[in-house]
Design a protein around this motif. Structure first.
Motif, PDB file in Angstrom:
ATOM      1  N   VAL A  96       9.755  -0.835  -4.634  1.00 41.63           N
ATOM      2  CA  VAL A  96       8.147  -0.541  -3.660  1.00 41.63           C
ATOM      3  C   VAL A  96       7.295  -2.373  -4.531  1.00 41.63           C
ATOM      4  O   VAL A  96       6.867  -1.977  -5.744  1.00 41.63           O
ATOM      5  N   SER A  97       6.591  -3.407  -4.332  1.00 39.35           N
ATOM      6  CA  SER A  97       6.562  -4.363  -4.499  1.00 39.35           C
ATOM      7  C   SER A  97       5.261  -4.402  -3.763  1.00 39.35           C
ATOM      8  O   SER A  97       4.799  -4.737  -2.596  1.00 39.35           O
ATOM      9  N   MET A  98       4.334  -4.296  -4.769  1.00 38.76           N
ATOM     10  CA  MET A  98       2.368  -3.477  -4.041  1.00 38.76           C
ATOM     11  C   MET A  98       1.462  -4.225  -4.005  1.00 38.76           C
ATOM     12  O   MET A  98       1.304  -4.708  -5.494  1.00 38.76           O
ATOM     13  N   PRO A  99       0.325  -4.510  -2.811  1.00 37.31           N
ATOM     14  CA  PRO A  99      -0.262  -5.083  -3.575  1.00 37.31           C
ATOM     15  C   PRO A  99      -1.413  -4.069  -4.110  1.00 37.31           C
ATOM     16  O   PRO A  99      -1.650  -3.333  -3.609  1.00 37.31           O
ATOM     17  N   PRO A 100      -2.144  -5.113  -5.336  1.00 38.60           N
ATOM     18  CA  PRO A 100      -3.188  -4.080  -6.592  1.00 38.60           C
ATOM     19  C   PRO A 100      -3.923  -3.209  -5.454  1.00 38.60           C
ATOM     20  O   PRO A 100      -4.589  -2.012  -5.578  1.00 38.60           O
ATOM     21  N   GLU A 101      -4.083  -3.438  -4.774  1.00 41.79           N
ATOM     22  CA  GLU A 101      -5.831  -2.908  -3.528  1.00 41.79           C
ATOM     23  C   GLU A 101      -5.405  -1.877  -2.737  1.00 41.79           C
ATOM     24  O   GLU A 101      -6.389  -0.748  -2.215  1.00 41.79           O
ATOM     25  N   ARG A 102      -3.896  -1.845  -2.697  1.00 42.84           N
ATOM     26  CA  ARG A 102      -3.157  -0.906  -1.658  1.00 42.84           C
ATOM     27  C   ARG A 102      -3.413   0.479  -2.831  1.00 42.84           C
ATOM     28  O   ARG A 102      -3.052   0.651  -3.544  1.00 42.84           O
ATOM     29  N   ASP A 103      -4.102   1.481  -1.730  1.00 43.80           N
ATOM     30  CA  ASP A 103      -5.023   2.479  -2.049  1.00 43.80           C
ATOM     31  C   ASP A 103      -3.572   4.013  -2.532  1.00 43.80           C
ATOM     32  O   ASP A 103      -2.699   3.870  -1.607  1.00 43.80           O
ATOM     33  N   GLU A 104      -3.615   5.217  -3.437  1.00 40.22           N
ATOM     34  CA  GLU A 104      -2.686   5.661  -3.377  1.00 40.22           C
ATOM     35  C   GLU A 104      -2.207   7.067  -2.370  1.00 40.22           C
ATOM     36  O   GLU A 104      -1.608   7.205  -2.190  1.00 40.22           O
ATOM     37  N   ALA A 105      -3.865   6.993  -1.775  1.00 40.97           N
ATOM     38  CA  ALA A 105      -3.486   7.287  -0.450  1.00 40.97           C
ATOM     39  C   ALA A 105      -2.547   7.013   0.520  1.00 40.97           C
ATOM     40  O   ALA A 105      -2.125   8.116   1.605  1.00 40.97           O
ATOM     41  N   TRP A 106      -2.551   5.963   0.251  1.00 38.90           N
ATOM     42  CA  TRP A 106      -1.424   5.056   1.341  1.00 38.90           C
ATOM     43  C   TRP A 106      -0.270   5.541   0.989  1.00 38.90           C
ATOM     44  O   TRP A 106       0.636   5.715   1.783  1.00 38.90           O
ATOM     45  N   PHE A 107       0.220   5.682  -0.023  1.00 40.81           N
ATOM     46  CA  PHE A 107       1.356   6.023  -1.382  1.00 40.81           C
ATOM     47  C   PHE A 107       1.998   7.089  -0.589  1.00 40.81           C
ATOM     48  O   PHE A 107       2.629   7.586  -0.363  1.00 40.81           O
ATOM     49  N   ALA A 108       0.580   7.963  -0.728  1.00 40.98           N
ATOM     50  CA  ALA A 108       0.940   9.573  -0.285  1.00 40.98           C
ATOM     51  C   ALA A 108       1.609   9.834   1.179  1.00 40.98           C
ATOM     52  O   ALA A 108       2.134  10.397   0.939  1.00 40.98           O
ATOM     53  N   GLY A 109       0.912   9.276   2.084  1.00 44.10           N
ATOM     54  CA  GLY A 109       1.094   9.409   3.214  1.00 44.10           C
ATOM     55  C   GLY A 109       2.556   8.597   3.572  1.00 44.10           C
ATOM     56  O   GLY A 109       3.506   8.767   4.085  1.00 44.10           O
ATOM     57  N   PHE A 110       3.161   7.133   2.738  1.00 46.93           N
ATOM     58  CA  PHE A 110       3.903   6.408   3.062  1.00 46.93           C
ATOM     59  C   PHE A 110       5.581   7.687   2.148  1.00 46.93           C
ATOM     60  O   PHE A 110       6.313   7.889   2.917  1.00 46.93           O
ATOM     61  N   ALA A 111       4.687   8.292   1.520  1.00 50.05           N
ATOM     62  CA  ALA A 111       5.724   9.571   0.673  1.00 50.05           C
ATOM     63  C   ALA A 111       6.436  10.773   1.962  1.00 50.05           C
ATOM     64  O   ALA A 111       7.264  11.235   1.865  1.00 50.05           O
ATOM     65  N   SER A 112       4.833  10.965   2.014  1.00 49.20           N
ATOM     66  CA  SER A 112       5.069  12.110   3.328  1.00 49.20           C
ATOM     67  C   SER A 112       5.789  12.640   4.207  1.00 49.20           C
ATOM     68  O   SER A 112       7.116  12.878   4.955  1.00 49.20           O
ATOM     69  N   GLY A 113       6.201  10.758   4.548  1.00 47.10           N
ATOM     70  CA  GLY A 113       6.991  10.660   5.756  1.00 47.10           C
ATOM     71  C   GLY A 113       8.276  10.078   5.470  1.00 47.10           C
ATOM     72  O   GLY A 113       9.716  10.397   6.051  1.00 47.10           O
ATOM     73  N   LEU A 114       8.330   9.925   3.824  1.00 46.57           N
ATOM     74  CA  LEU A 114      10.127   9.598   3.717  1.00 46.57           C
ATOM     75  C   LEU A 114      10.315  11.365   3.316  1.00 46.57           C
ATOM     76  O   LEU A 114      11.664  11.021   4.055  1.00 46.57           O
ATOM     77  N   VAL A 115       9.245  12.627   2.820  1.00 50.06           N
ATOM     78  CA  VAL A 115       9.974  13.289   2.632  1.00 50.06           C
ATOM     79  C   VAL A 115      11.152  14.031   4.405  1.00 50.06           C
ATOM     80  O   VAL A 115      11.357  14.667   4.081  1.00 50.06           O
TER      81      VAL A 115
END
Lengths: 327, 327
Positions: A96-115
């Motif tokens: 994952v190569s991420m822009p610094p402004e992307r917040d952790e909530a976005w990634f929490a959703g991202f991971a929940s979909g993967l789960v």
């Protein structure tokens, strides 16, 4: 080299972020994502199947796509490659190569979909890496599967006389992108959903059914061209036999060329000898997947698309390319 | 979805580009990069080791780094992960997300570097993907290797009484980055070269020598911290025993903290029981790799760095993080 930030516990931020977001995705062999690499024993006597795909925000998904669909789309595109080889999924790695402004909530959703998809497809995360980028979010995923030795489906082995079949419906992904851009109606979001969440056609057990197979990712006609060229044959398909979803039919026949050349289908394209058609239909019915015969393999080369009257259709564009022309 | 360009032969540009640049890198099992996935039979009775890393232009390499070193750096970073597990390389997959203005000559150099390293390390490309991006070039690489079952080196198994050893020299990569930025002298480009082309320490046969191992990629002190924490031990190192290259020594002792905390070393960090030290020295000599004892594993936790007088040194920063703080 990247940012030089330390979080509360004295560890660089990367490690806390990985622990919170990605460690819950890790399975056996991943060593909790705490080591340099994952270690696993491959299934005895099976060949391994491995594929990698990348997705870039603004190219393969849209900045306002729900974050829980973004990782799943990439995972499912890769699983579709395994399905195309008739392989069974084992696990995956992701960077994952991420822009610094992307917040952790976005990634929490991202991971929940993967789960959710890890449970659905019976796989876990084996490893990966996170980095920052000054550009858009870039995801890269490598998927591993296994298959009986010598039984992996290939795209180069279609034979004259085979029928050409596809799973599911064609064009939903391409029309879903247009719907997401507001260019066509999509009242119940069926098309947008198909664009955001392809359905990999795993488990059809096609190894002793199809003589060739691949997944439709770059546009049906373009992918038919790959199969024809790699197999040294011609392919004729009948546009009015190409299965379309009710949502696409409702938009009118003027969208047929878009459906035939658009990308993002992630259905399977199969060459099946007539003697195996009954078996194909039984396997498909058992999995609840529609399969439709749309044409046949012929001597010669290239792809012909015929309309209902048997005349050849000329398509302005045959598919998508993901890199600019450097010819 | 991406650019909609067709090249002369009627195929989208992506396919010609892949054929010219990447197909020559493909080996057995990759199916000439013409199929959906690669298929290979894993070595019988061996565990597989797999790791993935990404590199972003401007973060992990510089826009004016020679293109033939860029792919090799990523490959070697991944091979260093295999070395850290005492694994033997099998092959790799790579995804490339490229800005449209990057010309094909750049990628020809990129591929020529990979060809050299493929020969050097006895591996080939198994598969991958190319996409466009509006941001900087992003490369993601997954490397596969194999190891005798149960013999993969871990970072969590260091034991009190083990000596702490490193291969090669520490700090060349961090100082090489400063040299590339014009911040320190580097008359013969030794440091820049070490930054651009790490040397993975493969083939040392450490499985029955070291009780724990990892590679030094995020800075020596930070990586020592990982080993200490995962192993539930403390580690004491002596700064004046950390091996430095003549080029780093010539820059003066004020750079020592940078060397201890800087990243990009790609040396191995090993915990070795005293009884195995002779064997370590023999294996290292056979491979022509220097190994140096820099400290020991102690009861407790955390990492202490002591100066020549035995006093604890306090480092302002312990290592690099590649993502911003989201704590």
């Amino acid at each position: 080299m990247g940012q030089d930030t330390l979080s509360d516990n004295g560890l660089p931020a990367e490690f806390g972020f990985i622990a919170r977001i990605f460690r819950p995705l890790a399975g056996n062999g991943a060593l909790d994502l705490r080591d340099d690499a994952a270690v696993f024993m491959p299934p005895a006597g099976r060949e391994l199947v491995i594929a990698a795909d990348a997705m870039v925000e603004g190219v393969h998904f849209l900045p306002d796509d729900p974050s829980d669909t973004v990782g799943r789309k990439l995972l499912r595109c890769n699983l579709s490659d395994l399905a195309a080889m008739d392989a069974t999924p084992l696990g995956y790695l992701m960077t994952v190569s991420m822009p610094p402004e992307r917040d952790e909530a976005w990634f929490a959703g991202f991971a929940s979909g993967l789960v959710r998809d890890q449970k659905r497809f019976g796989i876990t995360l084996l490893g990966g890496d996170t980095t920052s980028t000054s550009g858009p979010l870039v995801l890269s995923l490598t998927v591993l599967g296994h298959v009986a030795p010598g039984q992996a489906l290939r795209r180069s082995t279609a034979r004259v006389g085979d029928g050409i079949w596809v799973t599911g419906t064609i064009g939903d992904g391409a029309m879903g992108l247009l719907a997401r851009r507001g260019q066509v109606a999509d009242p119940d979001h069926f098309l947008a959903r198909r664009y955001q969440l392809p359905r990999p056609r795993l488990g059809l057990a096609l190894g002793d059914v199809a003589s060739a197979g691949m997944d439709v990712s770059d546009g049906l006609v373009q992918d038919l061209g790959h199969m024809a060229r790699e197999s040294g044959v011609g392919i004729v398909i009948h546009a009015d036999q190409v299965p379309l979803s009710p949502a696409v039919r409702a938009l009118g026949p003027q969208w047929l060329p878009t459906c035939l050349s658009g990308g993002d289908d992630y259905e399977l394209l199969l060459a099946v000898p007539p003697a195996h058609e009954d078996r194909l239909l039984r396997h498909a019915a058992r999995s609840g997947v529609a399969v439709t015969r749309i044409g046949q393999v012929v001597a010669g080369n290239g792809v012909q698309v015929r309309d209902g009257a048997g005349h050849e259709m000329v398509l302005a564009r045959r598919g998508w390319s993901h890199v600019p022309d450097r010819g």
